[in-house]
Design a protein around this motif. Structure first.
Motif, PDB file in Angstrom:
ATOM      1  N   TYR A 307       0.804  -1.226   0.000  1.00 56.66           N
ATOM      2  CA  TYR A 307       0.000   0.000   0.000  1.00 56.66           C
ATOM      3  C   TYR A 307       0.838   1.278   0.000  1.00 56.66           C
ATOM      4  O   TYR A 307       0.289   2.377  -0.114  1.00 56.66           O
ATOM      5  N   LYS A 308       2.157   1.118   0.161  1.00 52.62           N
ATOM      6  CA  LYS A 308       3.090   2.253   0.112  1.00 52.62           C
ATOM      7  C   LYS A 308       2.688   3.374   1.090  1.00 52.62           C
ATOM      8  O   LYS A 308       2.693   4.555   0.757  1.00 52.62           O
ATOM      9  N   GLU A 336      -1.502   7.833  -0.819  1.00 53.25           N
ATOM     10  CA  GLU A 336      -1.538   6.387  -0.584  1.00 53.25           C
ATOM     11  C   GLU A 336      -2.389   6.051   0.643  1.00 53.25           C
ATOM     12  O   GLU A 336      -3.123   5.060   0.649  1.00 53.25           O
TER      13      GLU A 336
END
Length: 361
Positions: A307-308, A336
């Motif tokens: 998901y950064k 994000e």
């Protein structure tokens, strides 16, 4: 309407996973009774389903487990029910015995690899007892779920037992902001929330704080090592940099989490239980749009990578970790986090949970 008796060994007030499970079952037509234990400082509950707390004479060690399990056995035995839901290994024996004696369906929710918890590392006899209990009962169970794929795979390999995965995600919620009970103007906030126990990496974070300017560490929660941590803070003269807020209600916590600039989950690799851990605090941080810093362990690092929304700890020495934290605090993860906040919610787990209870084996 089918009646489900849910059992845990805690006092119910801060167990968000069990509350979410009970609420989902309740709103989908099941009659739910949640049983835990009563402590002197147990907070009053206001739940849409029935709760029951068991007062105990003993609240520590073997005598606690023996007394609680015996009392729970007789409560389960003489209560009307259709389904038994056991949470973790420390409630499984009475649930299994009543299920076997009365022919009732049993469901098992494994929140962790219980025999592998760090508290048992130096207690080989106790660990062996829990391991034998697990090995006796788990292969006989047919309706099981756990918090992550690694634990499910572990149980499948060890006992050839099928476990579904129900991630411990927070409910979707709007962000509400509270205030810290101290002056934090102009300061960055590093937040730890959860159990304050062995192996959570808190000693390391405290050692890291002298290398971070204009930064405060806030620890929310309670546990076995909290007095040791407070002593460590005193010895390092960090009382103006590190704040312990103790145990607070989930409602209060949801208002404080969004105030942080970084949420940490830096557990140590102290055996399989921590190695495969996927702490719910990670998802609470994300739901509050707070970037994360997590250990280089299989499950939690995948969240950061997929998901950064943060970074993985590269080096567990105070100076190196402080340097990494400084860089993380300068980055923008807002896009994000906004996306992950919508995806990583309990509402996306409910269908899988209901499928288990609607198709019991």
């Amino acid at each position: 309407m089918k009646k489900i008796i849910v059992s845990v060994t805690n006092d119910l007030s801060t167990d968000q996973r069990v509350d979410k499970v009970c609420y989902t079952l309740h709103k989908n037509g099941f009659e739910v009774v949640l049983i835990g234990r009563r402590l002197e400082n147990s907070a009053q509950l206001n739940r849409p389903y029935t709760t029951k707390r068991i007062p105990l004479i003993c609240n520590k060690g073997f005598l606690f487990y023996a007394e609680y399990n015996l009392r729970l056995f007789f409560i389960l035995l003489f209560s009307k029910k259709d389904i038994l839901l056991s949470n973790d290994l420390d409630t499984l024996l009475p649930n299994f015995l009543v299920s076997w004696l009365q022919g009732k369906k049993i469901v098992y929710d494994s929140h962790e690899l219980f025999p592998e918890i760090p508290e048992l590392v130096h207690k080989p006899f106790v660990k062996k007892c829990w391991s034998h209990l697990e090995a006796w009962i788990l292969p006989k169970l047919k309706n099981n779920y756990t918090v992550c794929k690694s634990i499910a795979a572990y149980y499948h390999k060890k006992y050839h037992t099928d476990f579904k995965t129900i991630m411990n995600l927070p409910r979707e919620k709007e962000i509400q902001l509270g205030t810290f009970p101290f002056n934090n103007k102009g300061q960055k906030i590093i937040l730890y929330q959860g159990a304050v126990n062995l192996g959570r990496g808190l000693e390391l974070i405290i050692d890291t704080m002298p290398f971070l300017e204009n930064t405060l560490l806030v620890i929310i929660g309670y546990g076995d090592i909290i007095d040791n941590l407070k002593q460590q803070v005193n010895e390092k003269h960090l009382n103006n940099n590190i704040y312990f807020l103790g145990k607070i209600t989930p409602v209060e916590l949801h208002k404080l989490t969004p105030l942080a600039n970084l949420g940490i989950s830096v557990e140590e690799d102290l055996g399989l239980n921590y190695r495969y851990a996927l702490p719910n605090k990670i998802f609470d941080y994300i739901q509050a749009k707070v970037p994360i810093l997590v250990s280089d362990l299989p499950e939690m690092k995948q969240i950061a990578l997929n998901y950064k929304v943060g970074e993985i700890v590269k080096n567990r020495t105070p100076k190196e970790l402080a340097a990494q934290i400084k860089k993380v605090l300068e980055k923008d993860f807002s896009t994000e986090l906004k996306k992950a906040k919508k995806e990583l919610i309990w509402e996306h787990q409910e269908e899988k949970l209901l499928s288990i209870f609607n198709h019991l084996k």
